[in-house]
Design a protein around this motif. Structure first.
Motif, PDB file in Angstrom:
ATOM      1  N   SER A 161       0.844  -1.190   0.000  1.00 43.54           N
ATOM      2  CA  SER A 161       0.000   0.000   0.000  1.00 43.54           C
ATOM      3  C   SER A 161       0.883   1.245   0.000  1.00 43.54           C
ATOM      4  O   SER A 161       1.879   1.306   0.732  1.00 43.54           O
ATOM      5  CB  SER A 161      -0.911   0.017   1.232  1.00 43.54           C
ATOM      6  N   ASP A 162       0.512   2.231  -0.795  1.00 44.95           N
ATOM      7  CA  ASP A 162       1.263   3.483  -0.831  1.00 44.95           C
ATOM      8  C   ASP A 162       1.078   4.293   0.450  1.00 44.95           C
ATOM      9  O   ASP A 162       1.842   5.218   0.718  1.00 44.95           O
ATOM     10  CB  ASP A 162       0.820   4.336  -2.024  1.00 44.95           C
ATOM     11  N   TYR A 163       0.084   3.929   1.251  1.00 43.75           N
ATOM     12  CA  TYR A 163      -0.249   4.734   2.418  1.00 43.75           C
ATOM     13  C   TYR A 163       0.443   4.254   3.688  1.00 43.75           C
ATOM     14  O   TYR A 163       0.714   5.044   4.587  1.00 43.75           O
ATOM     15  CB  TYR A 163      -1.764   4.747   2.629  1.00 43.75           C
ATOM     16  N   VAL A 164       0.724   2.958   3.794  1.00 43.75           N
ATOM     17  CA  VAL A 164       1.278   2.419   5.037  1.00 43.75           C
ATOM     18  C   VAL A 164       2.703   1.921   4.848  1.00 43.75           C
ATOM     19  O   VAL A 164       3.585   2.204   5.646  1.00 43.75           O
ATOM     20  CB  VAL A 164       0.391   1.283   5.585  1.00 43.75           C
ATOM     21  N   SER A 165       2.961   1.178   3.789  1.00 43.06           N
ATOM     22  CA  SER A 165       4.318   0.672   3.534  1.00 43.06           C
ATOM     23  C   SER A 165       4.731   1.109   2.133  1.00 43.06           C
ATOM     24  O   SER A 165       4.582   2.273   1.776  1.00 43.06           O
ATOM     25  CB  SER A 165       4.357  -0.846   3.690  1.00 43.06           C
ATOM     26  N   LEU A 166       5.223   0.199   1.336  1.00 43.86           N
ATOM     27  CA  LEU A 166       5.529   0.488  -0.057  1.00 43.86           C
ATOM     28  C   LEU A 166       4.435  -0.087  -0.941  1.00 43.86           C
ATOM     29  O   LEU A 166       3.974  -1.210  -0.737  1.00 43.86           O
ATOM     30  CB  LEU A 166       6.878  -0.117  -0.459  1.00 43.86           C
ATOM     31  N   GLY A 167       4.035   0.670  -1.949  1.00 45.13           N
ATOM     32  CA  GLY A 167       3.101   0.146  -2.923  1.00 45.13           C
ATOM     33  C   GLY A 167       3.777  -0.873  -3.820  1.00 45.13           C
ATOM     34  O   GLY A 167       5.008  -0.924  -3.922  1.00 45.13           O
ATOM     35  N   TRP A 168       2.975  -1.685  -4.512  1.00 43.55           N
ATOM     36  CA  TRP A 168       3.555  -2.753  -5.332  1.00 43.55           C
ATOM     37  C   TRP A 168       4.365  -2.197  -6.500  1.00 43.55           C
ATOM     38  O   TRP A 168       5.342  -2.812  -6.921  1.00 43.55           O
ATOM     39  CB  TRP A 168       2.466  -3.709  -5.815  1.00 43.55           C
ATOM     40  N   ARG A 169       4.014  -1.037  -7.015  1.00 38.88           N
ATOM     41  CA  ARG A 169       4.778  -0.461  -8.121  1.00 38.88           C
ATOM     42  C   ARG A 169       6.204  -0.123  -7.694  1.00 38.88           C
ATOM     43  O   ARG A 169       7.165  -0.331  -8.451  1.00 38.88           O
ATOM     44  CB  ARG A 169       4.068   0.786  -8.644  1.00 38.88           C
ATOM     45  N   THR A 170       6.357   0.395  -6.475  1.00 40.93           N
ATOM     46  CA  THR A 170       7.687   0.702  -5.952  1.00 40.93           C
ATOM     47  C   THR A 170       8.441  -0.571  -5.592  1.00 40.93           C
ATOM     48  O   THR A 170       9.627  -0.726  -5.916  1.00 40.93           O
ATOM     49  CB  THR A 170       7.573   1.601  -4.710  1.00 40.93           C
ATOM     50  N   ALA A 171       7.754  -1.491  -4.923  1.00 35.47           N
ATOM     51  CA  ALA A 171       8.409  -2.715  -4.451  1.00 35.47           C
ATOM     52  C   ALA A 171       8.929  -3.566  -5.604  1.00 35.47           C
ATOM     53  O   ALA A 171      10.018  -4.152  -5.515  1.00 35.47           O
ATOM     54  CB  ALA A 171       7.444  -3.534  -3.594  1.00 35.47           C
ATOM     55  N   ALA A 178       1.164  -7.781 -15.048  1.00 37.06           N
ATOM     56  CA  ALA A 178       1.610  -9.061 -15.608  1.00 37.06           C
ATOM     57  C   ALA A 178       3.066  -9.331 -15.244  1.00 37.06           C
ATOM     58  O   ALA A 178       3.447 -10.482 -14.974  1.00 37.06           O
ATOM     59  CB  ALA A 178       1.427  -9.066 -17.125  1.00 37.06           C
ATOM     60  N   ALA A 179       3.889  -8.282 -15.203  1.00 35.84           N
ATOM     61  CA  ALA A 179       5.296  -8.458 -14.828  1.00 35.84           C
ATOM     62  C   ALA A 179       5.410  -8.872 -13.355  1.00 35.84           C
ATOM     63  O   ALA A 179       6.255  -9.689 -12.994  1.00 35.84           O
ATOM     64  CB  ALA A 179       6.069  -7.171 -15.074  1.00 35.84           C
ATOM     65  N   VAL A 180       4.555  -8.293 -12.502  1.00 38.62           N
ATOM     66  CA  VAL A 180       4.540  -8.684 -11.090  1.00 38.62           C
ATOM     67  C   VAL A 180       4.148 -10.148 -10.960  1.00 38.62           C
ATOM     68  O   VAL A 180       4.784 -10.921 -10.216  1.00 38.62           O
ATOM     69  CB  VAL A 180       3.562  -7.791 -10.294  1.00 38.62           C
ATOM     70  N   GLU A 181       3.121 -10.554 -11.676  1.00 40.44           N
ATOM     71  CA  GLU A 181       2.665 -11.945 -11.599  1.00 40.44           C
ATOM     72  C   GLU A 181       3.742 -12.901 -12.095  1.00 40.44           C
ATOM     73  O   GLU A 181       3.946 -13.983 -11.513  1.00 40.44           O
ATOM     74  CB  GLU A 181       1.375 -12.106 -12.406  1.00 40.44           C
ATOM     75  N   ALA A 182       4.439 -12.525 -13.164  1.00 41.11           N
ATOM     76  CA  ALA A 182       5.510 -13.378 -13.686  1.00 41.11           C
ATOM     77  C   ALA A 182       6.624 -13.522 -12.657  1.00 41.11           C
ATOM     78  O   ALA A 182       7.161 -14.615 -12.447  1.00 41.11           O
ATOM     79  CB  ALA A 182       6.047 -12.800 -14.992  1.00 41.11           C
ATOM     80  N   TYR A 183       6.983 -12.400 -12.005  1.00 38.17           N
ATOM     81  CA  TYR A 183       8.019 -12.466 -10.966  1.00 38.17           C
ATOM     82  C   TYR A 183       7.580 -13.377  -9.830  1.00 38.17           C
ATOM     83  O   TYR A 183       8.360 -14.222  -9.354  1.00 38.17           O
ATOM     84  CB  TYR A 183       8.321 -11.069 -10.431  1.00 38.17           C
ATOM     85  N   CYS A 184       6.347 -13.209  -9.388  1.00 37.55           N
ATOM     86  CA  CYS A 184       5.843 -14.038  -8.291  1.00 37.55           C
ATOM     87  C   CYS A 184       5.847 -15.516  -8.677  1.00 37.55           C
ATOM     88  O   CYS A 184       6.267 -16.378  -7.888  1.00 37.55           O
ATOM     89  CB  CYS A 184       4.430 -13.604  -7.910  1.00 37.55           C
ATOM     90  N   ARG A 185       5.419 -15.811  -9.893  1.00 35.61           N
ATOM     91  CA  ARG A 185       5.379 -17.196 -10.357  1.00 35.61           C
ATOM     92  C   ARG A 185       6.775 -17.816 -10.355  1.00 35.61           C
ATOM     93  O   ARG A 185       6.961 -18.975  -9.972  1.00 35.61           O
ATOM     94  CB  ARG A 185       4.761 -17.239 -11.758  1.00 35.61           C
TER      95      ARG A 185
END
Length: 331
Positions: A161-171, A178-185
């Protein structure tokens, strides 16, 4: 032979000879590289005092000798300033906030084997970067807790979350889902896109691994660091009220699905405390940390503080004889 100062509660420290510039200092480091590596394996952390390190370019020059192979910073979890050339701020979290002991990127499948910290501005008060020998941590822990981690590992749940920790775009350093999902996979991470557009992930990781050079077993994880029980009680209560029990930015558990109890985390933090050493920073100090053998943290401080960090010598968790194999995602 370097003259190592060994004092209780402090890391092994050696004084570098006076050198004309960073180039001459680099030559001295190269000449003593074998002895420095032996000392690092023996002590886990070594402190070098007296090097002419005054800029991020100097830090990079020392890094290139001591850690020639860099490690990419993946799955970012804390704010850092990028100084360029693979050198970062150690962290940009507020100065009154302590940072608990952790092994850098223990939650990723590839992590840095070495960390280099260098003092460019020493704080007026506090601000040490303490380290804890994870061989000693393992020895200090209750046997039942160690065995449970050896057999089941630990889980990490993150709510980005951009409000409490780091958002997924930054992390994940991307705007592409799709790039996030590929990395996770590819990295054994399950994922779930939430209705508000944020991301929740989960991963199973080993609780202990073995050092690839020395063969020693070490406690290697973020189990206590990101547990809800390591939060200040008032903050934990407020976050539970705001986000619910499943909405913490970070939370950990045992790999068998059971949650941690406060007593487990208390025992873990006591073991880290018993194994902790620290040295007050002076300008030009360089600290080399074996990221497998030692965890590190940060003391609260007052005044300006500028500690640069570089990471390298990447290691694959499967080359470190993990207690369990990381689970591959099937989402």
């Amino acid at each position: 032979m370097l003259n190592w100062e060994l004092n209780p509660g402090r890391p092994a420290l050696a004084h570098a000879p006076r050198t004309a510039d960073i180039g001459e200092a680099g030559a001295w480091l190269r000449e003593n590289e074998t002895e420095l590596t032996e000392a690092l394996h023996r002590h886990g952390t070594i402190f070098l005092r007296g090097l002419p390190v005054a800029s991020t370019e100097d830090v990079a020059a020392v890094r290139d000798v001591l850690i020639p192979e860099r490690t990419p910073y993946r799955e970012k979890a804390t704010p850092r300033s990028d100084y360029g050339n693979g050198v970062f701020s150690s962290t940009d979290l507020p100065s009154p906030q302590p940072i608990r002991m952790h092994n850098e990127n223990s939650y990723t499948l590839t992590f840095p084997g070495r960390l280099l910290f260098a003092c460019l501005t020493a704080p007026e008060e506090g601000g040490a970067t303490p380290t804890a020998d994870c061989r000693q941590v393992l020895d200090h822990l209750p046997a039942h807790l160690v065995e449970r981690m050896r057999t089941s590992g630990w889980t990490l749940t993150r709510n980005y979350s951009d409000y409490v920790s780091l958002g997924w775009r930054t992390a994940f350093a991307t705007e592409d889902r799709a790039a996030v999902e590929a990395y996770c996979r590819e990295n054994g991470i399950t994922w779930e896109w939430l209705p508000d557009g944020n991301l929740r992930t989960g991963q199973l990781r080993p609780g202990t691994i073995h050092h690839p050079a020395t063969g020693e077993e070490v406690w290697f994880n973020h189990l206590a660091f990101w547990s809800e029980w390591s939060l200040d009680p008032d903050i934990r209560e407020a976050m539970t009220d705001e986000f619910g029990p499943d909405g913490f930015p970070f939370n950990t558990g045992f790999g068998d699905g059971e949650p941690l109890e406060r007593a487990d985390v208390d025992a873990l933090n006591e073991a880290y405390h018993a194994a902790t050493v620290r040295e007050r920073w002076q300008v030009g100090d360089v600290m080399l940390v074996d990221n497998v053998l030692c965890a590190h943290g940060r003391d609260p401080y007052r005044g300006d503080r500028r500690i640069a960090v570089a990471m390298g010598q990447p290691l694959d968790v499967l080359d470190c004889r993990p207690s369990i194999r990381p689970t591959l995602a099937s989402a």
